[in-house]
Enzyme design. Structure first.
Site, PDB file in Angstrom:
ATOM      1  N   THR A   1      -0.138   5.983   9.453  1.00  0.00           N
ATOM      2  CA  THR A   1      -0.924   5.047  10.265  1.00  0.00           C
ATOM      3  C   THR A   1      -0.278   3.674  10.283  1.00  0.00           C
ATOM      4  OG1 THR A   1      -2.970   6.248   9.814  1.00  0.00           O
ATOM      5  CG2 THR A   1      -3.195   3.941  10.487  1.00  0.00           C
TER       6      THR A   1
ATOM      7  N   ALA B   1      -1.355  -4.640   3.118  1.00  0.00           N
ATOM      8  CA  ALA B   1      -2.630  -4.693   2.395  1.00  0.00           C
ATOM      9  C   ALA B   1      -2.399  -5.197   0.966  1.00  0.00           C
ATOM     10  CB  ALA B   1      -3.281  -3.314   2.367  1.00  0.00           C
TER      11      ALA B   1
ATOM     12  N   ASP C   1      -1.712   2.160  -8.415  1.00  0.00           N
ATOM     13  CA  ASP C   1      -3.096   2.074  -7.952  1.00  0.00           C
ATOM     14  C   ASP C   1      -4.106   2.115  -9.092  1.00  0.00           C
ATOM     15  OD1 ASP C   1      -2.271   1.903  -5.331  1.00  0.00           O
ATOM     16  OD2 ASP C   1      -2.460   4.059  -4.966  1.00  0.00           O
TER      17      ASP C   1
END
Length: 185
Positions: A101, A75, A31
């Protein structure tokens, strides 16, 4: 990519570091942006975990086995591109949220499948959610996948010394090469 890029996940922690509110920040290395903000540096990495991607689907053990036209939620542009390379007929849809989720969305049928970092599933005790683990020759991991990076303010030698006993030199060498390669592109 439209939601702020890689720096989206690190921006608040970077600000806290620069303002002196925290001494270090812990990130998933994948990230981190390739070029860090001025005044921040990577102090090092914890020992690297599994770099592979996990395939999660109640419908098929592998992308090649999904019914034609199925929706794969992710994503990640990288993961979406690799799925499309194998199966141009599959639809890629944006699937956001934390790991739990995303798993719930697949279970509810919002997507036929998703891909997640196996290391993240293992760290959360959710490895059993993986339908299968994908071969790195077929699904190349992101630079830094499976590694935890620790950032500090540039020149903060006291914090670096404090962290030194837990940092892994071999992971540092591997990630330096991966991040340099990403920068060179």
């Amino acid at each position: 990519s439209e939601a702020g890029g890689k720096g989206l996940f690190t921006k608040e922690l970077d600000l806290a570091l620069l303002e002196g509110d925290i001494e270090m920040a812990v990130h998933s290395a994948k990230d981190l942006p390739t070029i860090l903000p001025a005044g921040i540096e990577i102090a090092g990495y914890l020992p690297r975990a599994d770099v592979r991607d996990a395939w999660i689907s109640p419908h098929a053990p592998h992308p090649l086995k999904l019914p034609p036209g199925s929706v794969v939620g992710t994503a990640s542009l990288r993961r979406g591109a690799m799925v499309r390379r194998l199966r141009p007929d599959l639809k890629i849809a944006l699937l956001r949220g934390n790991v739990e989720t995303r798993l719930a969305k697949v279970a509810k049928g919002e997507a036929a499948a998703t891909l997640l970092a196996l290391a993240g599933l293992k760290r959360l005790g959710l490895e059993a959610a993986a339908t299968s683990v994908l071969d790195v020759r077929e699904f190349v991991p992101a630079a830094g996948q499976g590694a935890i990076a620790i950032t500090t303010r540039a020149g903060d030698n006291a914090t670096r010394a404090f962290l030194a006993p837990v940092l892994d030199a071999a992971t540092g060498v591997a990630l330096a090469a991966e991040r340099w390669d990403a920068l060179a592109r």
